[in-house]
Design a protein around this motif. Structure first.
Motif, PDB file in Angstrom:
ATOM      1  N   VAL A   1       0.846  -1.210  -0.178  1.00  0.00           N
ATOM      2  CA  VAL A   1       0.048   0.019   0.065  1.00  0.00           C
ATOM      3  C   VAL A   1       0.940   1.229  -0.088  1.00  0.00           C
ATOM      4  CG1 VAL A   1      -1.775   1.181   1.163  1.00  0.00           C
ATOM      5  CG2 VAL A   1      -1.915  -1.203   0.991  1.00  0.00           C
ATOM      6  N   ARG A   2       1.927   1.280   0.697  1.00  0.00           N
ATOM      7  CA  ARG A   2       2.593   2.312   0.767  1.00  0.00           C
ATOM      8  C   ARG A   2       3.592   2.735  -0.526  1.00  0.00           C
ATOM      9  NH1 ARG A   2       4.269   0.746   6.078  1.00  0.00           N
ATOM     10  NH2 ARG A   2       6.025  -0.469   5.104  1.00  0.00           N
ATOM     11  N   GLN A   3       4.000   1.741  -0.826  1.00  0.00           N
ATOM     12  CA  GLN A   3       4.544   1.536  -2.624  1.00  0.00           C
ATOM     13  C   GLN A   3       3.714   2.267  -3.479  1.00  0.00           C
ATOM     14  OE1 GLN A   3       8.062   1.205  -1.339  1.00  0.00           O
ATOM     15  NE2 GLN A   3       8.075  -0.013  -3.327  1.00  0.00           N
ATOM     16  N   ALA A   4       2.500   1.655  -3.194  1.00  0.00           N
ATOM     17  CA  ALA A   4       1.546   2.127  -4.506  1.00  0.00           C
ATOM     18  C   ALA A   4       1.138   3.621  -4.137  1.00  0.00           C
ATOM     19  CB  ALA A   4       0.260   1.245  -4.389  1.00  0.00           C
ATOM     20  N   ALA A   5       1.115   4.088  -2.902  1.00  0.00           N
ATOM     21  CA  ALA A   5       0.631   5.208  -2.584  1.00  0.00           C
ATOM     22  C   ALA A   5       1.665   6.426  -2.946  1.00  0.00           C
ATOM     23  CB  ALA A   5       0.412   5.612  -1.090  1.00  0.00           C
ATOM     24  N   LYS A   6       3.069   5.848  -2.915  1.00  0.00           N
ATOM     25  CA  LYS A   6       4.149   6.920  -3.387  1.00  0.00           C
ATOM     26  C   LYS A   6       4.023   7.017  -5.020  1.00  0.00           C
ATOM     27  CE  LYS A   6       7.316   5.423  -0.149  1.00  0.00           C
ATOM     28  NZ  LYS A   6       8.709   4.588  -0.319  1.00  0.00           N
ATOM     29  N   ALA A   7       3.756   5.855  -5.667  1.00  0.00           N
ATOM     30  CA  ALA A   7       3.846   5.761  -7.049  1.00  0.00           C
ATOM     31  C   ALA A   7       2.609   6.501  -7.646  1.00  0.00           C
ATOM     32  CB  ALA A   7       3.852   4.290  -7.706  1.00  0.00           C
ATOM     33  N   GLU A   8       1.491   6.472  -7.147  1.00  0.00           N
ATOM     34  CA  GLU A   8       0.562   6.935  -7.989  1.00  0.00           C
ATOM     35  C   GLU A   8      -0.554   7.933  -6.809  1.00  0.00           C
ATOM     36  OE1 GLU A   8      -2.469   5.151 -11.058  1.00  0.00           O
ATOM     37  OE2 GLU A   8      -0.783   3.898 -10.497  1.00  0.00           O
ATOM     38  N   ALA A   9      -0.035   8.807  -6.229  1.00  0.00           N
ATOM     39  CA  ALA A   9      -0.831   9.572  -5.096  1.00  0.00           C
ATOM     40  C   ALA A   9      -2.101   9.883  -5.913  1.00  0.00           C
ATOM     41  CB  ALA A   9      -0.030  10.586  -4.659  1.00  0.00           C
ATOM     42  N   PRO A  10      -2.339  10.824  -6.643  1.00  0.00           N
ATOM     43  CA  PRO A  10      -3.638  11.414  -6.930  1.00  0.00           C
ATOM     44  C   PRO A  10      -4.401  10.831  -7.997  1.00  0.00           C
ATOM     45  CG  PRO A  10      -1.753  12.409  -8.169  1.00  0.00           C
ATOM     46  CD  PRO A  10      -1.147  11.487  -7.652  1.00  0.00           C
ATOM     47  N   ALA A  11      -3.901   9.309  -8.243  1.00  0.00           N
ATOM     48  CA  ALA A  11      -4.602   8.837  -9.570  1.00  0.00           C
ATOM     49  C   ALA A  11      -5.885   8.195  -9.391  1.00  0.00           C
ATOM     50  CB  ALA A  11      -3.989   8.060 -10.405  1.00  0.00           C
ATOM     51  N   GLY A  12      -6.417   8.167  -8.126  1.00  0.00           N
ATOM     52  CA  GLY A  12      -7.787   7.673  -7.885  1.00  0.00           C
ATOM     53  C   GLY A  12      -7.383   6.088  -7.594  1.00  0.00           C
ATOM     54  N   TRP A  13      -8.547   5.568  -7.111  1.00  0.00           N
ATOM     55  CA  TRP A  13      -8.652   4.006  -6.327  1.00  0.00           C
ATOM     56  C   TRP A  13      -8.598   3.108  -7.435  1.00  0.00           C
ATOM     57  CZ3 TRP A  13      -9.679   2.096  -1.407  1.00  0.00           C
ATOM     58  CH2 TRP A  13      -9.352   3.049  -0.340  1.00  0.00           C
ATOM     59  N   PHE A  14      -9.245   3.277  -8.407  1.00  0.00           N
ATOM     60  CA  PHE A  14      -9.722   2.151  -9.368  1.00  0.00           C
ATOM     61  C   PHE A  14      -8.712   2.066 -10.660  1.00  0.00           C
ATOM     62  CE2 PHE A  14     -13.179   2.161  -6.484  1.00  0.00           C
ATOM     63  CZ  PHE A  14     -13.040   0.968  -6.106  1.00  0.00           C
ATOM     64  N   SER A  15      -7.603   3.167 -10.822  1.00  0.00           N
ATOM     65  CA  SER A  15      -6.879   3.083 -11.926  1.00  0.00           C
ATOM     66  C   SER A  15      -5.450   2.641 -11.589  1.00  0.00           C
ATOM     67  CB  SER A  15      -6.856   4.286 -12.508  1.00  0.00           C
ATOM     68  OG  SER A  15      -6.446   5.021 -11.684  1.00  0.00           O
ATOM     69  N   GLY A  16      -4.737   1.959 -12.493  1.00  0.00           N
ATOM     70  CA  GLY A  16      -3.262   1.917 -12.361  1.00  0.00           C
ATOM     71  C   GLY A  16      -2.963   0.798 -11.411  1.00  0.00           C
ATOM     72  N   SER A  17      -1.547   0.912 -11.090  1.00  0.00           N
ATOM     73  CA  SER A  17      -1.018  -0.280 -10.479  1.00  0.00           C
ATOM     74  C   SER A  17      -1.383  -0.581  -9.105  1.00  0.00           C
ATOM     75  CB  SER A  17       0.636   0.015 -10.180  1.00  0.00           C
ATOM     76  OG  SER A  17       0.942   1.163  -9.788  1.00  0.00           O
ATOM     77  N   TRP A  18      -1.760   0.477  -8.225  1.00  0.00           N
ATOM     78  CA  TRP A  18      -2.366   0.291  -6.921  1.00  0.00           C
ATOM     79  C   TRP A  18      -3.405  -0.776  -6.907  1.00  0.00           C
ATOM     80  CZ3 TRP A  18      -6.363  -0.010  -3.324  1.00  0.00           C
ATOM     81  CH2 TRP A  18      -6.187   0.275  -2.184  1.00  0.00           C
ATOM     82  N   PHE A  19      -4.175  -0.674  -7.564  1.00  0.00           N
ATOM     83  CA  PHE A  19      -5.477  -1.634  -7.404  1.00  0.00           C
ATOM     84  C   PHE A  19      -4.933  -2.794  -7.953  1.00  0.00           C
ATOM     85  CE2 PHE A  19      -9.561  -3.537  -9.074  1.00  0.00           C
ATOM     86  CZ  PHE A  19     -10.044  -3.623  -7.721  1.00  0.00           C
ATOM     87  N   LYS A  20      -3.998  -2.891  -9.121  1.00  0.00           N
ATOM     88  CA  LYS A  20      -3.340  -4.170  -9.457  1.00  0.00           C
ATOM     89  C   LYS A  20      -2.770  -4.865  -8.536  1.00  0.00           C
ATOM     90  CE  LYS A  20      -3.205  -3.011 -14.239  1.00  0.00           C
ATOM     91  NZ  LYS A  20      -2.164  -2.151 -15.136  1.00  0.00           N
ATOM     92  N   ILE A  21      -1.955  -4.137  -7.639  1.00  0.00           N
ATOM     93  CA  ILE A  21      -1.353  -4.967  -6.658  1.00  0.00           C
ATOM     94  C   ILE A  21      -2.075  -5.007  -5.316  1.00  0.00           C
ATOM     95  CG2 ILE A  21       0.763  -4.584  -4.849  1.00  0.00           C
ATOM     96  CD1 ILE A  21       2.066  -2.527  -6.988  1.00  0.00           C
TER      97      ILE A  21
END
Ligand SMILES: [Zn+2]
Length: 257
Positions: free
Chosen positions: A71-91
């Motif tokens: 979660v920390r990694q994902a938050a760093k990588a993609e802070a403002p992009a929203g919940w359901f897009s990009g790597s945060w959700f995938k991971i």
């Protein structure tokens, strides 16, 4: 209680999460309602399925660390992009899903000893036998009919004795499933009260017993002797049930020796 309420509460009921009064209301409704009775049986089957060892896994100790890290990694990588897009959700999604399953299962098993779980199962088996009109696969008062009926259906031969002379007539037998195995259920009656006796082989030959437990108004007495586990359950008055238990104990000891 009406059907809508009953349907909404059945999951919580099966999980033992309701107040005693609510339990009674549900039982009363389910007893007289074919639809809710069917739903209840289905829930029981699912509940048993969830209890099989293959589905039960322990959360690895480092799981929490890994989730936090991801979660920390994902938050760093993609802070403002929203919940359901990009790597945060995938991971995070698969990890969160795994964690959710673990969190759902762990409290279920945690805190209940295997003995308590089995007591729940025995009481549920008793209620089910009364509810779905499936008291006996072999309705017979004759021990010489009931005992051979189990041949080929179980990998053991349960001791069966009629206690009609002592006031507890045998009314039949059926197959049931408890403790992750098929068991023999012997059905006795005293006045209007049904007594279920669940029997299956015990792991140790020692004579053991446990205190009487009462759950949802049903008394449960268990012991092991002659290489068998016996679990007796009924809403019969406790002293009467203790008397029945004594009779059954002495009859099974005599027939085994
Ligand atoms: Zn209903």
């Amino acid at each position: 209680m009406d059907c809508t309420n009953a349907q909404n509460l059945l999951d919580a009921y099966v999980d033992g999460e309701l107040e005693p009064l609510r339990n009674l209301e549900i039982e009363e409704h389910v007893h007289g309602c074919a639809r809710c009775s069917q739903t209840y049986s289905d829930r029981q089957i699912i509940r048993r399925g969830l209890k099989t060892e293959s589905l039960y896994f322990k959360a690895p100790a480092d799981l929490q660390k890994r989730i936090e890290h991801s979660v920390r990694q994902a938050a760093k990588a993609e802070a403002p992009a929203g919940w359901f897009s990009g790597s945060w959700f995938k991971i995070a999604a698969p990890i969160a899903a795994t964690a959710l399953v673990v969190l759902m299962l762990v409290p279920y098993f945690h805190g209940l000893s295997s003995d308590e779980l089995l007591t729940h199962e025995v009481v549920a088996g008793h209620i089910r036998s009364l509810m779905v009109n499936h008291l006996a696969d072999v309705p017979s008062t004759n021990e010489h009919t009931v005992k051979p009926w189990f041949n080929g259906k179980l990998d053991f031969s349960p001791p069966v004795s009629d206690l009609a002379k002592q006031g507890f007539p045998l009314v039949g037998g059926r197959l049931d499933y408890l403790n992750n195995r098929p068991v023999a259920a012997l059905v006795y009656q005293r006045d209007k009260h049904v007594i279920n006796v669940f029997v299956w082989p015990s792991d140790n030959g020692a004579q053991t017993g446990g205190p009487v437990k009462t759950q949802q108004g049903y008394h449960v007495i268990r012991w092991s002797s002659s290489g068998m586990n016996f679990w007796v359950v009924s809403d019969l008055e406790q002293n009467q049930l203790a008397k029945f238990t004594d009779l059954l104990k002495s009859s099974t000891t005599t027939s085994a020796s």
